[in-house]
Design an enzyme around this catalytic site. Structure first.
Site, mmCIF file in Angstrom:
data_model
loop_
_atom_site.group_PDB
_atom_site.id
_atom_site.type_symbol
_atom_site.label_atom_id
_atom_site.label_comp_id
_atom_site.label_asym_id
_atom_site.label_seq_id
_atom_site.Cartn_x
_atom_site.Cartn_y
_atom_site.Cartn_z
ATOM 1 N N SER A 24 0.859 -1.195 0.000
ATOM 2 C CA SER A 24 0.000 0.000 0.000
ATOM 3 C C SER A 24 0.884 1.230 0.000
ATOM 4 O O SER A 24 1.658 1.454 0.941
ATOM 5 C CB SER A 24 -0.886 0.012 1.247
ATOM 6 N N HIS A 49 -1.038 -1.136 -4.344
ATOM 7 C CA HIS A 49 -2.350 -0.838 -3.765
ATOM 8 C C HIS A 49 -2.391 0.656 -3.447
ATOM 9 O O HIS A 49 -1.530 1.175 -2.729
ATOM 10 C CB HIS A 49 -2.508 -1.682 -2.495
ATOM 11 N N ASP A 51 -4.514 3.645 -1.820
ATOM 12 C CA ASP A 51 -5.593 3.932 -0.868
ATOM 13 C C ASP A 51 -6.103 5.346 -1.039
ATOM 14 O O ASP A 51 -5.367 6.310 -0.809
ATOM 15 C CB ASP A 51 -5.078 3.744 0.564
ATOM 16 N N MET A 53 -8.807 8.180 0.168
ATOM 17 C CA MET A 53 -9.643 8.523 1.329
ATOM 18 C C MET A 53 -10.193 9.930 1.162
ATOM 19 O O MET A 53 -9.450 10.839 0.777
ATOM 20 C CB MET A 53 -8.809 8.467 2.602
ATOM 21 N N HIS A 83 -8.155 1.351 -4.052
ATOM 22 C CA HIS A 83 -9.103 1.065 -2.967
ATOM 23 C C HIS A 83 -9.782 2.375 -2.600
ATOM 24 O O HIS A 83 -9.164 3.258 -1.987
ATOM 25 C CB HIS A 83 -8.309 0.477 -1.784
ATOM 26 N N MET A 85 -11.917 4.399 -0.470
ATOM 27 C CA MET A 85 -12.568 4.577 0.837
ATOM 28 C C MET A 85 -13.243 5.933 0.819
ATOM 29 O O MET A 85 -12.812 6.892 1.485
ATOM 30 C CB MET A 85 -11.520 4.460 1.951
ATOM 31 N N MET A 154 -11.354 -5.935 5.147
ATOM 32 C CA MET A 154 -10.540 -5.013 5.943
ATOM 33 C C MET A 154 -10.191 -5.685 7.272
ATOM 34 O O MET A 154 -11.072 -6.126 8.009
ATOM 35 C CB MET A 154 -11.295 -3.710 6.236
ATOM 36 N N GLY A 159 -8.612 3.906 7.300
ATOM 37 C CA GLY A 159 -8.273 5.311 7.529
ATOM 38 C C GLY A 159 -6.787 5.547 7.719
ATOM 39 O O GLY A 159 -6.283 6.595 7.334
ATOM 40 N N ASP A 189 -6.579 -6.568 3.921
ATOM 41 C CA ASP A 189 -5.939 -5.259 3.943
ATOM 42 C C ASP A 189 -5.922 -4.696 5.360
ATOM 43 O O ASP A 189 -6.973 -4.404 5.935
ATOM 44 C CB ASP A 189 -6.736 -4.337 2.999
ATOM 45 N N GLY A 190 -4.715 -4.554 5.884
ATOM 46 C CA GLY A 190 -4.547 -3.902 7.180
ATOM 47 C C GLY A 190 -3.788 -4.762 8.162
ATOM 48 O O GLY A 190 -4.232 -5.869 8.485
HETATM 49 C C1 DX5 Z 1 -6.171 1.345 5.637
HETATM 50 C C2 DX5 Z 1 -5.690 1.048 4.226
HETATM 51 C C3 DX5 Z 1 -4.606 0.021 4.168
HETATM 52 C C4 DX5 Z 1 -3.379 0.419 4.922
HETATM 53 C C5 DX5 Z 1 -2.476 -0.764 5.074
HETATM 54 O O1 DX5 Z 1 -7.251 2.179 5.606
HETATM 55 O O2 DX5 Z 1 -6.758 0.579 3.434
HETATM 56 O O3 DX5 Z 1 -4.303 -0.328 2.830
HETATM 57 O O4 DX5 Z 1 -2.687 1.462 4.312
HETATM 58 O O5 DX5 Z 1 -1.403 -0.372 5.874
HETATM 59 P P1 DX5 Z 1 -0.811 -1.337 7.009
HETATM 60 O O6 DX5 Z 1 -0.318 -2.563 6.289
HETATM 61 O O7 DX5 Z 1 0.279 -0.518 7.609
HETATM 62 O O8 DX5 Z 1 -1.928 -1.662 7.959
HETATM 63 ZN ZN ZN Z 2 -6.374 -0.329 1.295
#
Ligand code: DX5
Ligand code: ZN
Length: 230
Positions: A24, A49, A51, A53, A83, A85, A154, A159, A189-190
């Site tokens: 990510s 990936h 992200d 937001m 992704h 969000m 997730m 976030g 993811d996470g």
């Molecule tokens: C969280 C994201 C993830 C996150 C993953 O909202 O969707 O993709 O960046 O990071 P790590 O692996 O550090 O949890």
């Molecule tokens: Zn993500």
């Protein structure tokens, strides 16, 4: 008009030959983003990936299509997994497809209709994914998931990167794999690291997103291999 699928979208349409590792970029050095992305790809990442937001669906802001386009310019062949969000993903599908995304994942918790989001994503030549938050039961996606290539589970509250992995979500992967077999890509993811990855693979996940663990690693190639399981 029949859409032309992006070459990278094919990765999500059939079972991969091995577990895929998706760093990510939220954990990259944004001041050296292209170099950091190139470095993780050269260290063995299978895809990137991205992200996105909006400060509304999640309590954070990250990046928009211009950043995705910059990654595409510097890495013309990398598979880009976006992704979203965001509360209104329908507004952002085309901008991210134009910016070079291969895959677009939307959340099941938003008001936009999942079925029409999947259709719009395919019409843009991308592969569609449907994500669920840790507290969302797997039942929430069952009526829509067959329109998608991928379910994203997730394993942290979305976030922020760097949060602790929530192991209770793994039962959703087991359930989805039992129901859909190899037809469905399951991404988690996470909080995924060399320590938590084996349980993810065992539960049936075939795409493992990892942010802080990969970008913060002193030996990225070794950690990507460990997350992949060899
Ligand atoms: C969280 C994201 C993830 C996150 C993953 O909202 O969707 O993709 O960046 O990071 P790590 O692996 O550090 O949890
Ligand atoms: Zn993500």
């Amino acid at each position: 008009m029949t859409p032309t699928p992006t070459p990278g979208s094919a990765l999500f349409r059939s079972p991969p030959p091995h577990t895929l590792v998706a760093p990510s970029i939220l954990s990259a050095d944004f001041g050296r983003l292209a170099d950091d992305c190139i470095a993780v790809v050269e260290s063995g990442a299978d895809l990137l990936h991205v992200d996105v937001m909006d400060g509304h669906f999640v309590p954070n802001l990250s990046l928009g299509p211009a950043v995705c386009a910059a990654i595409r310019r510097h890495l013309p062949d990398v598979v880009i997994d976006v992704h979203l969000m965001v509360s209104r993903p329908s507004k952002y599908l085309e901008p991210f497809a134009r910016a070079g995304a291969d895959h677009l994942t939307v959340h099941c918790e938003v008001e936009d209709s999942a079925a029409s989001l999947a259709e719009s994503i395919r019409a843009l030549g991308c592969s569609p994914g449907l994500a669920m938050n840790p507290d969302t039961p797997v039942d929430a996606i069952l009526s829509d998931i067959e329109a998608f290539d991928l379910a994203l589970i997730m394993s942290v509250h979305p976030g922020f990167s760097g949060q602790a992995f929530i192991p209770e979500v793994l039962s959703k992967a087991v359930d989805l794999r039992a129901r859909f077999g190899d037809e469905l890509r399951i991404e988690i993811d996470g909080g995924v690291s060399p320590v938590t990855a084996p349980a993810c693979r065992e539960a049936g996940c075939d795409i493992l997103v990892s942010g802080s663990s990969v970008f913060g690693s002193k030996d990225r190639a070794a950690d990507i291999t460990a997350i992949r399981g060899g």
